[in-house]
Design a protein around this motif. Structure first.
Motif, PDB file in Angstrom:
ATOM      1  N   GLU A 279       3.422   6.621   5.208  1.00 22.88           N
ATOM      2  CA  GLU A 279       3.216   5.482   4.313  1.00 22.88           C
ATOM      3  C   GLU A 279       3.942   4.244   4.834  1.00 22.88           C
ATOM      4  OE1 GLU A 279       1.814   3.169   1.209  1.00 22.88           O
ATOM      5  OE2 GLU A 279       1.088   5.043   2.059  1.00 22.88           O
ATOM      6  N   PHE A 280       5.161   4.411   5.325  1.00 26.12           N
ATOM      7  CA  PHE A 280       5.892   3.267   5.873  1.00 26.12           C
ATOM      8  C   PHE A 280       5.149   2.694   7.077  1.00 26.12           C
ATOM      9  CE2 PHE A 280       8.923   1.379   8.838  1.00 26.12           C
ATOM     10  CZ  PHE A 280       9.362   0.327   8.060  1.00 26.12           C
TER      11      PHE A 280
ATOM     12  N   LYS B  58       3.954 -11.334   9.367  1.00 27.01           N
ATOM     13  CA  LYS B  58       4.877 -11.735   8.303  1.00 27.01           C
ATOM     14  C   LYS B  58       6.319 -11.483   8.753  1.00 27.01           C
ATOM     15  CE  LYS B  58       1.362 -10.630   4.917  1.00 27.01           C
ATOM     16  NZ  LYS B  58       0.888  -9.597   4.009  1.00 27.01           N
ATOM     17  N   PRO B  59       7.290 -12.021   8.012  1.00 28.23           N
ATOM     18  CA  PRO B  59       8.682 -11.879   8.439  1.00 28.23           C
ATOM     19  C   PRO B  59       9.279 -10.500   8.143  1.00 28.23           C
ATOM     20  CG  PRO B  59       8.542 -13.269   6.488  1.00 28.23           C
ATOM     21  CD  PRO B  59       7.142 -12.942   6.885  1.00 28.23           C
ATOM     22  N   VAL B  60      10.165 -10.116   9.028  1.00 27.93           N
ATOM     23  CA  VAL B  60      10.979  -8.911   8.863  1.00 27.93           C
ATOM     24  C   VAL B  60      12.399  -9.255   9.304  1.00 27.93           C
ATOM     25  CG1 VAL B  60       9.092  -7.259   9.256  1.00 27.93           C
ATOM     26  CG2 VAL B  60      10.460  -8.031  11.190  1.00 27.93           C
TER      27      VAL B  60
ATOM     28  N   GLU C  75       3.272  -7.463  16.208  1.00 27.47           N
ATOM     29  CA  GLU C  75       2.394  -6.299  16.277  1.00 27.47           C
ATOM     30  C   GLU C  75       3.218  -5.028  16.222  1.00 27.47           C
ATOM     31  OE1 GLU C  75       0.560  -5.171  20.183  1.00 27.47           O
ATOM     32  OE2 GLU C  75       1.438  -7.060  20.851  1.00 27.47           O
ATOM     33  N   ILE C  76       2.521  -3.943  15.949  1.00 25.96           N
ATOM     34  CA  ILE C  76       3.137  -2.617  15.989  1.00 25.96           C
ATOM     35  C   ILE C  76       2.538  -1.906  17.197  1.00 25.96           C
ATOM     36  CG2 ILE C  76       3.350  -0.376  14.828  1.00 25.96           C
ATOM     37  CD1 ILE C  76       4.905  -2.544  13.412  1.00 25.96           C
TER      38      ILE C  76
ATOM     39  N   GLY D 174       2.353  -1.764   9.186  1.00 30.59           N
ATOM     40  CA  GLY D 174       1.175  -2.246   9.911  1.00 30.59           C
ATOM     41  C   GLY D 174       0.462  -3.356   9.172  1.00 30.59           C
ATOM     42  N   GLU D 175       0.495  -3.309   7.844  1.00 34.65           N
ATOM     43  CA  GLU D 175      -0.114  -4.361   7.023  1.00 34.65           C
ATOM     44  C   GLU D 175       0.766  -5.610   6.972  1.00 34.65           C
ATOM     45  OE1 GLU D 175      -0.825  -2.534   3.229  1.00 34.65           O
ATOM     46  OE2 GLU D 175      -2.504  -1.348   3.993  1.00 34.65           O
TER      47      GLU D 175
END
Length: 174
Positions: A97-98, A108-110, A129-130, A103-104
């Protein structure tokens, strides 16, 4: 290569220095040598036939597309194996789930919940990207890479988190 002590898994997957070195040799140094040889021939007025060069360009394009597909398969497999490495079914589901949620969050910021790099510590970075189990992050200085375990999505995009405030904390009520 590290793998569970089951010989049949090693028959299915092997990634040792010989495999890695062979790929690097073929797709890095041999490509460089190929381009150098073609440029050298052109510089000496001995250009290969135009159709031969076009055919070679098409072949290289196809190789790149196949390698890109293989790369994506490796990233997907890494994420799957990462989720399967959890000790319980519940934790496996949380990891899946994480990975889906992070991925969604691309674009956006992290923030990183753990880092030894002072330049990015506590600083919002854009998740570009992942790649399997790694996130590619951007700031004004360039690109960074971190395991997804260390990424915390910033849910409040309007302002960066204040020092001491957890990322994604809701704004205070007034």
């Amino acid at each position: 290569m590290r793998i569970v002590n089951e010989k049949h898994l090693a028959l299915v997957w092997n990634w040792d220095e010989t495999e890695k070195g062979g790929l690097e040799r073929k797709y890095r140094s041999h490509l460089e040598q190929l381009l150098f040889a073609i440029q050298d021939r052109i510089d000496r007025n001995r250009q290969p036939a135009v159709q031969d060069l076009r055919d070679l360009a098409n072949e290289l394009q196809q190789a790149g597309e196949t390698l890109q597909e293989c790369m994506q398969n490796c990233y997907d497999a890494a994420a799957t194996v990462y989720a399967l490495a959890a000790p319980t079914p519940e934790e496996r589901e949380r990891r899946r789930e994480f990975l889906r949620q992070i991925g969604e969050h691309v674009g956006k910021p992290v923030v990183l919940k753990q880092t030894s790099v002072a330049e990015v510590e506590g600083k919002p970075l854009t998740l570009e990207e992942i790649r399997g189990i790694k996130g590619i992050l951007r700031d004004e200085a360039g690109l960074w890479e971190a395991l997804v375990d260390f990424l915390v999505p910033v849910l409040n995009h309007s302002a960066p988190p204040k020092p001491g405030e957890p990322a994604g904390a809701p704004p205070p009520r007034t």
